[in-house]
Design a protein around this motif. Structure first.
Motif, PDB file in Angstrom:
ATOM      1  N   ALA A 286       0.839  -1.300  -0.024  1.00  0.00           N
ATOM      2  CA  ALA A 286      -0.064  -0.040  -0.057  1.00  0.00           C
ATOM      3  C   ALA A 286       0.853   1.321   0.119  1.00  0.00           C
ATOM      4  CB  ALA A 286      -1.121   0.003   1.097  1.00  0.00           C
ATOM      5  N   LEU A 287       0.154   2.365  -0.574  1.00  0.00           N
ATOM      6  CA  LEU A 287       1.020   3.535  -0.643  1.00  0.00           C
ATOM      7  C   LEU A 287       0.445   4.125   0.995  1.00  0.00           C
ATOM      8  CD1 LEU A 287       2.446   6.167  -1.376  1.00  0.00           C
ATOM      9  CD2 LEU A 287       0.163   7.066  -2.534  1.00  0.00           C
ATOM     10  N   ARG A 288       1.478   4.353   1.955  1.00  0.00           N
ATOM     11  CA  ARG A 288       1.137   4.707   3.307  1.00  0.00           C
ATOM     12  C   ARG A 288       0.698   6.215   3.409  1.00  0.00           C
ATOM     13  NH1 ARG A 288      -0.057   2.864   8.445  1.00  0.00           N
ATOM     14  NH2 ARG A 288       1.252   1.135   7.695  1.00  0.00           N
ATOM     15  N   ARG A 289       1.587   7.054   2.985  1.00  0.00           N
ATOM     16  CA  ARG A 289       1.319   8.513   2.954  1.00  0.00           C
ATOM     17  C   ARG A 289       2.091   9.208   1.915  1.00  0.00           C
ATOM     18  NH1 ARG A 289       5.423  11.361   6.444  1.00  0.00           N
ATOM     19  NH2 ARG A 289       6.854   9.961   6.742  1.00  0.00           N
ATOM     20  N   GLU A 290       1.954  10.516   1.564  1.00  0.00           N
ATOM     21  CA  GLU A 290       2.451  11.425   0.835  1.00  0.00           C
ATOM     22  C   GLU A 290       2.847  12.811   1.555  1.00  0.00           C
ATOM     23  OE1 GLU A 290       1.249  10.512  -3.768  1.00  0.00           O
ATOM     24  OE2 GLU A 290      -0.079  11.947  -2.699  1.00  0.00           O
ATOM     25  N   VAL A 291       4.063  13.164   1.618  1.00  0.00           N
ATOM     26  CA  VAL A 291       4.532  14.491   2.145  1.00  0.00           C
ATOM     27  C   VAL A 291       4.347  15.682   1.022  1.00  0.00           C
ATOM     28  CG1 VAL A 291       5.924  15.741   3.619  1.00  0.00           C
ATOM     29  CG2 VAL A 291       5.849  13.522   4.033  1.00  0.00           C
ATOM     30  N   LYS A 292       3.735  16.500   1.194  1.00  0.00           N
ATOM     31  CA  LYS A 292       3.433  17.642   0.205  1.00  0.00           C
ATOM     32  C   LYS A 292       4.351  18.739   0.632  1.00  0.00           C
ATOM     33  CE  LYS A 292      -0.243  16.070  -1.631  1.00  0.00           C
ATOM     34  NZ  LYS A 292      -1.154  16.531  -2.601  1.00  0.00           N
ATOM     35  N   VAL A 293       4.895  19.497  -0.419  1.00  0.00           N
ATOM     36  CA  VAL A 293       5.797  20.644  -0.465  1.00  0.00           C
ATOM     37  C   VAL A 293       5.032  21.976   0.122  1.00  0.00           C
ATOM     38  CG1 VAL A 293       7.172  22.090  -1.589  1.00  0.00           C
ATOM     39  CG2 VAL A 293       7.470  19.959  -1.991  1.00  0.00           C
ATOM     40  N   VAL A 294       5.732  22.568   1.187  1.00  0.00           N
ATOM     41  CA  VAL A 294       4.997  23.833   1.815  1.00  0.00           C
ATOM     42  C   VAL A 294       5.906  24.963   1.236  1.00  0.00           C
ATOM     43  CG1 VAL A 294       4.556  25.005   3.944  1.00  0.00           C
ATOM     44  CG2 VAL A 294       4.489  22.709   3.919  1.00  0.00           C
ATOM     45  N   ASN A 295       5.123  25.653   0.584  1.00  0.00           N
ATOM     46  CA  ASN A 295       5.837  27.123  -0.187  1.00  0.00           C
ATOM     47  C   ASN A 295       6.441  27.812   0.977  1.00  0.00           C
ATOM     48  OD1 ASN A 295       3.707  28.872   0.487  1.00  0.00           O
ATOM     49  ND2 ASN A 295       2.906  28.577  -1.621  1.00  0.00           N
TER      50      ASN A 295
ATOM     51  N   VAL B 157       4.443  16.661  -4.535  1.00  0.00           N
ATOM     52  CA  VAL B 157       4.686  15.545  -3.446  1.00  0.00           C
ATOM     53  C   VAL B 157       6.436  15.503  -3.279  1.00  0.00           C
ATOM     54  CG1 VAL B 157       4.629  13.174  -2.920  1.00  0.00           C
ATOM     55  CG2 VAL B 157       2.833  14.222  -4.148  1.00  0.00           C
ATOM     56  N   LYS B 158       6.786  15.725  -1.954  1.00  0.00           N
ATOM     57  CA  LYS B 158       8.108  15.608  -1.558  1.00  0.00           C
ATOM     58  C   LYS B 158       8.757  14.237  -1.427  1.00  0.00           C
ATOM     59  CE  LYS B 158       9.962  17.358   2.443  1.00  0.00           C
ATOM     60  NZ  LYS B 158      10.108  18.263   3.372  1.00  0.00           N
ATOM     61  N   GLU B 159       7.647  13.506  -0.877  1.00  0.00           N
ATOM     62  CA  GLU B 159       8.285  12.163  -0.310  1.00  0.00           C
ATOM     63  C   GLU B 159       7.155  11.130  -0.216  1.00  0.00           C
ATOM     64  OE1 GLU B 159       9.082  10.466   4.108  1.00  0.00           O
ATOM     65  OE2 GLU B 159      10.538  11.935   3.397  1.00  0.00           O
TER      66      GLU B 159
ATOM     67  N   MET C 261       5.773  -6.906   7.469  1.00  0.00           N
ATOM     68  CA  MET C 261       5.496  -5.592   6.591  1.00  0.00           C
ATOM     69  C   MET C 261       6.905  -4.514   6.960  1.00  0.00           C
ATOM     70  SD  MET C 261       3.197  -5.026   4.586  1.00  0.00           S
ATOM     71  CE  MET C 261       1.479  -5.355   5.146  1.00  0.00           C
ATOM     72  N   ILE C 262       7.133  -3.994   5.981  1.00  0.00           N
ATOM     73  CA  ILE C 262       8.304  -2.911   6.377  1.00  0.00           C
ATOM     74  C   ILE C 262       7.659  -1.537   5.478  1.00  0.00           C
ATOM     75  CG2 ILE C 262      10.192  -4.578   6.490  1.00  0.00           C
ATOM     76  CD1 ILE C 262      11.353  -3.569   3.955  1.00  0.00           C
ATOM     77  N   GLN C 263       8.112  -0.483   6.013  1.00  0.00           N
ATOM     78  CA  GLN C 263       7.913   0.864   5.504  1.00  0.00           C
ATOM     79  C   GLN C 263       9.170   1.370   4.807  1.00  0.00           C
ATOM     80  OE1 GLN C 263       6.172   3.797   8.005  1.00  0.00           O
ATOM     81  NE2 GLN C 263       4.204   2.474   8.449  1.00  0.00           N
ATOM     82  N   VAL C 264       8.871   1.905   3.485  1.00  0.00           N
ATOM     83  CA  VAL C 264      10.052   2.405   2.675  1.00  0.00           C
ATOM     84  C   VAL C 264       9.674   3.862   2.510  1.00  0.00           C
ATOM     85  CG1 VAL C 264      11.291   2.106   0.829  1.00  0.00           C
ATOM     86  CG2 VAL C 264      10.716  -0.024   1.981  1.00  0.00           C
ATOM     87  N   SER C 265      10.519   4.852   2.662  1.00  0.00           N
ATOM     88  CA  SER C 265      10.129   6.187   2.255  1.00  0.00           C
ATOM     89  C   SER C 265      11.247   6.627   0.952  1.00  0.00           C
ATOM     90  CB  SER C 265      10.299   7.246   3.340  1.00  0.00           C
ATOM     91  OG  SER C 265       9.469   6.813   4.519  1.00  0.00           O
ATOM     92  N   ILE C 266      10.363   7.215  -0.038  1.00  0.00           N
ATOM     93  CA  ILE C 266      11.476   7.536  -1.206  1.00  0.00           C
ATOM     94  C   ILE C 266      10.915   9.002  -1.382  1.00  0.00           C
ATOM     95  CG2 ILE C 266      11.849   7.008  -3.657  1.00  0.00           C
ATOM     96  CD1 ILE C 266      10.679   4.218  -3.036  1.00  0.00           C
TER      97      ILE C 266
ATOM     98  N   SER D 111      17.890  10.411  -4.877  1.00  0.00           N
ATOM     99  CA  SER D 111      16.680   9.622  -4.095  1.00  0.00           C
ATOM    100  C   SER D 111      17.314   8.992  -3.018  1.00  0.00           C
ATOM    101  CB  SER D 111      16.114   8.561  -5.209  1.00  0.00           C
ATOM    102  OG  SER D 111      15.529   9.198  -6.197  1.00  0.00           O
ATOM    103  N   LEU D 112      16.652   8.887  -2.138  1.00  0.00           N
ATOM    104  CA  LEU D 112      16.999   8.391  -0.612  1.00  0.00           C
ATOM    105  C   LEU D 112      15.954   7.514  -0.308  1.00  0.00           C
ATOM    106  CD1 LEU D 112      18.715   8.192   1.935  1.00  0.00           C
ATOM    107  CD2 LEU D 112      17.541  10.069   2.812  1.00  0.00           C
ATOM    108  N   ILE D 113      16.386   6.105   0.162  1.00  0.00           N
ATOM    109  CA  ILE D 113      15.376   5.023   0.406  1.00  0.00           C
ATOM    110  C   ILE D 113      15.717   4.909   2.033  1.00  0.00           C
ATOM    111  CG2 ILE D 113      14.617   2.872   0.247  1.00  0.00           C
ATOM    112  CD1 ILE D 113      15.638   2.982  -2.703  1.00  0.00           C
ATOM    113  N   THR D 114      14.706   5.120   2.728  1.00  0.00           N
ATOM    114  CA  THR D 114      14.929   4.916   4.074  1.00  0.00           C
ATOM    115  C   THR D 114      13.961   3.587   4.607  1.00  0.00           C
ATOM    116  OG1 THR D 114      15.107   7.201   4.351  1.00  0.00           O
ATOM    117  CG2 THR D 114      14.685   6.126   6.579  1.00  0.00           C
TER     118      THR D 114
END
Length: 58
Positions: free
Chosen positions: A9-18, A27-29, A42-47, A54-57
Motif C-alpha cells: 500500500a501507499l502509506r502517505r505522501e508528504v507535500k511541499v510547503v511553499n 509531492v516531496k516524499e 511488513m516494512i515501510q519504505v520512504s522515497i 533519491s534516498l530510500i529509508t
C-alpha cells in the motif's frame, strides 16, 4: 535479508510547503508498505521524489 519485497500500500505522501506556508500539490516524499518474505513482516519504505538525489529509508 529482505529477499522478495511485494508492494502492499501507499502509506502517505508528504507535500511541499511553499515560502508563504501554504501546502502545495507537489509531492516531496512517499512512504510505502512492503511485505518482506525474509523479515516475515511488513516494512515501510520512504522515497524522496526529487530527481537530484533519491534516498530510500527503511
Amino acid at each position: 535479508m529482505f529477499r522478495v519485497l511485494k508492494f502492499s500500500a501507499l502509506r502517505r505522501e508528504v507535500k511541499v510547503v511553499n515560502e508563504e506556508g501554504v501546502v502545495t500539490e507537489e509531492v516531496k516524499e512517499r512512504t510505502y508498505d512492503l511485505k518482506s518474505k525474509g523479515q516475515g513482516r511488513m516494512i515501510q519504505v520512504s522515497i524522496l521524489t526529487k530527481n537530484e538525489k533519491s534516498l530510500i529509508t527503511i
